[in-house]
Write a protein that holds these residues in place. Structure first.
Motif: not given
Length: 160
Positions: A13-40
């Motif tokens: 079940p933990s693996a299934l939850i991680r797999e299901t939430l992976a797209p959300l984590e990708d979006e968070i990583a993308e938002a983090d990159q936008v913040v880093a780009d704004n800082r730069a």
């Protein structure tokens, strides 16, 4: 319920939850990159100083009857050569400069209203695994609020 045969295994079940939430984590990583780009971007922009067009707009605004007192006084000091607009935006114009930047940020904030964000619905696969949809929505709302606060903090730093 235990497996019916030694060869049958249940999905983790933990693996299934991680797999299901992976797209959300990708979006968070993308938002983090936008913040880093704004800082730069802001760091690079600060290093170049204000462009002539922005300086001219500040001087025009200072001549307006509705201009705040802080802007008018700063424009007078710039005109006399006591300070530059770059000094103001680097925080080198004393209390008057801080007052102007505070006023400018407040007015800008009043004119910008964030668009409402549609809550993210958890995928059916996550619900089937027992993911609490309220917890997912709460976490996404918290992430959004943190991103907004970080965005505001970065822009405030740019004005300090």
């Amino acid at each position: 319920m235990p497996p019916t045969s030694p060869h049958e295994t249940r999905p983790d079940p933990s693996a299934l939850i991680r797999e299901t939430l992976a797209p959300l984590e990708d979006e968070i990583a993308e938002a983090d990159q936008v913040v880093a780009d704004n800082r730069a971007y802001l760091a690079e922009k600060r290093s170049r100083g204000l462009d002539p067009e922005t300086k001219e707009l500040l001087e025009q605004a200072a001549r307006s009857p509705e201009a705040p007192d802080s802007l008018r006084k700063l424009a007078t000091q710039v005109e006399r050569g006591q300070i530059t607009w770059d000094d103001v935006f680097r925080g080198g114009a004393g209390e008057l400069g801080r007052e102007f930047l505070s006023d400018a940020f407040r007015v800008a904030s009043e004119h910008v209203s964030p668009e409402p964000v549609t809550p993210v619905e958890p995928p059916p696969e996550a619900l089937a695994q027992g993911v609490d949809p309220t917890a997912v929505q709460d976490e996404m709302s918290q992430t959004l609020e943190e991103a907004r606060m970080e965005h505001d903090r970065i822009w405030r730093e740019a004005l300090e």
